[in-house]
Scaffold this active site. Structure first.
Site, PDB file in Angstrom:
ATOM      1  N   SER A  21      27.859  -8.279 -56.085  1.00 51.68           N
ATOM      2  CA  SER A  21      28.590  -8.703 -57.290  1.00 51.68           C
ATOM      3  C   SER A  21      29.745  -9.627 -56.923  1.00 51.68           C
ATOM      4  CB  SER A  21      29.127  -7.469 -58.012  1.00 51.68           C
ATOM      5  OG  SER A  21      30.193  -7.855 -58.859  1.00 51.68           O
ATOM      6  N   HIS A  60      24.811 -11.073 -58.230  1.00 51.29           N
ATOM      7  CA  HIS A  60      25.122 -10.365 -59.477  1.00 51.29           C
ATOM      8  C   HIS A  60      26.384 -10.976 -60.091  1.00 51.29           C
ATOM      9  CE1 HIS A  60      24.904  -6.718 -62.016  1.00 51.29           C
ATOM     10  NE2 HIS A  60      26.234  -6.687 -61.957  1.00 51.29           N
ATOM     11  N   ASP A 117      29.044 -10.773 -62.970  1.00 54.83           N
ATOM     12  CA  ASP A 117      29.616  -9.875 -63.975  1.00 54.83           C
ATOM     13  C   ASP A 117      30.421 -10.651 -65.007  1.00 54.83           C
ATOM     14  OD1 ASP A 117      28.853  -7.165 -63.276  1.00 54.83           O
ATOM     15  OD2 ASP A 117      29.976  -7.486 -61.428  1.00 54.83           O
ATOM     16  N   MET A 161      32.583 -10.426 -68.420  1.00 54.77           N
ATOM     17  CA  MET A 161      33.346  -9.450 -69.217  1.00 54.77           C
ATOM     18  C   MET A 161      34.178 -10.169 -70.272  1.00 54.77           C
ATOM     19  SD  MET A 161      34.780  -7.155 -66.107  1.00 54.77           S
ATOM     20  CE  MET A 161      33.671  -6.350 -64.956  1.00 54.77           C
ATOM     21  N   HIS A 192      24.947 -10.048 -65.573  1.00 51.97           N
ATOM     22  CA  HIS A 192      25.238  -8.778 -66.239  1.00 51.97           C
ATOM     23  C   HIS A 192      26.280  -9.023 -67.334  1.00 51.97           C
ATOM     24  CE1 HIS A 192      27.072  -4.442 -65.659  1.00 51.97           C
ATOM     25  NE2 HIS A 192      26.480  -4.587 -66.837  1.00 51.97           N
ATOM     26  N   MET A 220      28.661  -7.952 -69.983  1.00 53.11           N
ATOM     27  CA  MET A 220      29.430  -6.838 -70.557  1.00 53.11           C
ATOM     28  C   MET A 220      30.229  -7.417 -71.713  1.00 53.11           C
ATOM     29  SD  MET A 220      30.436  -5.109 -66.933  1.00 53.11           S
ATOM     30  CE  MET A 220      30.072  -6.626 -66.074  1.00 53.11           C
ATOM     31  N   MET A 228      24.463   2.006 -65.139  1.00 56.31           N
ATOM     32  CA  MET A 228      25.837   1.933 -64.630  1.00 56.31           C
ATOM     33  C   MET A 228      26.183   3.259 -63.960  1.00 56.31           C
ATOM     34  SD  MET A 228      26.897  -1.085 -65.181  1.00 56.31           S
ATOM     35  CE  MET A 228      28.490  -0.746 -64.430  1.00 56.31           C
ATOM     36  N   ASP A 261      24.484   0.046 -60.518  1.00 56.22           N
ATOM     37  CA  ASP A 261      25.680  -0.788 -60.371  1.00 56.22           C
ATOM     38  C   ASP A 261      26.943   0.055 -60.480  1.00 56.22           C
ATOM     39  OD1 ASP A 261      27.612  -2.782 -60.514  1.00 56.22           O
ATOM     40  OD2 ASP A 261      26.910  -3.631 -62.406  1.00 56.22           O
TER      41      ASP A 261
HETATM   42  C1  DX5 Z   1      31.561  -3.129 -62.975  1.00 52.35           C
HETATM   43  C2  DX5 Z   1      30.634  -4.228 -62.555  1.00 52.35           C
HETATM   44  C3  DX5 Z   1      30.128  -4.080 -61.183  1.00 52.35           C
HETATM   45  C4  DX5 Z   1      31.170  -4.101 -60.103  1.00 52.35           C
HETATM   46  C5  DX5 Z   1      30.648  -3.371 -58.920  1.00 52.35           C
HETATM   47  O1  DX5 Z   1      31.850  -3.258 -64.310  1.00 52.35           O
HETATM   48  O2  DX5 Z   1      29.534  -4.302 -63.421  1.00 52.35           O
HETATM   49  O3  DX5 Z   1      29.102  -5.014 -60.895  1.00 52.35           O
HETATM   50  O4  DX5 Z   1      31.558  -5.386 -59.734  1.00 52.35           O
HETATM   51  O5  DX5 Z   1      31.644  -3.297 -57.975  1.00 52.35           O
HETATM   52  P1  DX5 Z   1      31.700  -2.128 -56.877  1.00 52.35           P
HETATM   53  O6  DX5 Z   1      30.463  -2.258 -56.058  1.00 52.35           O
HETATM   54  O7  DX5 Z   1      32.943  -2.450 -56.131  1.00 52.35           O
HETATM   55  O8  DX5 Z   1      31.774  -0.835 -57.623  1.00 52.35           O
HETATM   56 ZN    ZN Z   2      27.716  -5.503 -62.854  1.00 53.33          ZN
END
Ligand code: DX5
Ligand code: ZN
Length: 217
Positions: free
Chosen positions: A7, A32, A34, A36, A65, A67, A136, A174
């Protein structure tokens, strides 16, 4: 074959190109991304603009991903940005079936993600339509959180559901995955592993990827 999807949330955004080149060279399978929105999750990260730039400097599969609330509004932007797989949260979609069809209509792969507290039975009528389920194992919003152990049972249950229907669906997990717990996650049935802090946050990225591979070979 288990796939690794580091990620970029834990990468150095002031030095993203170099960081991505490092993981690519180390032999990971996907990247990956992320996304948000500060609404669905209490954090804001990056969007299609950054994705587009990233897509130009890597050959890795871009595992996006989302969110974000009501992601239908932005699917086209992420497709244009170079996403290969787009995963939406079941909890963020009013019409999840419609969202899945929308993503598929662009010819990219589709994933559905479940927060730790969301039961698997919500997948009942959509499982046949997806390429991947993302479970998750932390509450989404931040990297570096602790893995929630109960999710191992959830992975096992999901694997049973998928096998019982004879489907070929990836199980991505994840949150909080490290070298010392990845084996349990894979043994439970996951075949796509996200790791942020454990890979991008490592002093030696190559060594970290090698240790992950060693654990899950
Ligand atoms: C959390 C993200 C993850 C996060 C994982 O909301 O979706 O992808 O970056 O990070 P680690 O591996 O540090 O938990
Ligand atoms: Zn993620």
């Amino acid at each position: 074959m288990v796939k690794l999807s580091p990620s970029i949330l834990s990468a150095n955004f002031a030095n993203l190109k170099e960081d991505i080149e490092k993981v690519e060279k180390a032999g990971v399978d996907m990247l990956h991304i992320d996304v948000m929105d500060g609404q669905f999750v209490p954090n804001i990260s990056i969007g299609p603009v950054v994705l587009k730039s990233v897509s130009k400097i890597t050959n890795l599969i871009l595992d996006v991903h989302l969110m974000i609330d009501e992601p239908d509004r932005y699917i086209k932007e992420f497709v244009d940005g170079g996403a290969n797989i787009i995963t939406v949260h079941l909890e963020a979609c009013t019409h999840i079936h419609r969202t899945i069809q929308l993503i598929k209509s662009y010819g990219v792969k589709v994933g559905v993600s479940l927060n730790p507290g969301t039961p698997l039975n919500h997948l009942e009528y959509i499982l046949d339509d997806v390429d991947m389920v993302l479970l998750m194992s932390v509450n989404p919003g931040f990297g570096g959180q602790k893995f929630i152990p109960a999710i191992k049972d959830k992975i096992r249950e999901l694997k049973k559901m998928i096998d019982a229907r004879g489907l070929n669906i990836d199980i991505e997990v994840d949150g909080g995955i490290k070298v010392d717990n990845v084996k349990e996650v894979v043994e439970a049935g996951a075949n796509v592993i996200v790791a942020g802090s454990a890979i991008f946050g490592a002093d030696n990225v190559e060594e970290s990827v090698r240790s992950f591979r060693e654990e899950i070979k």
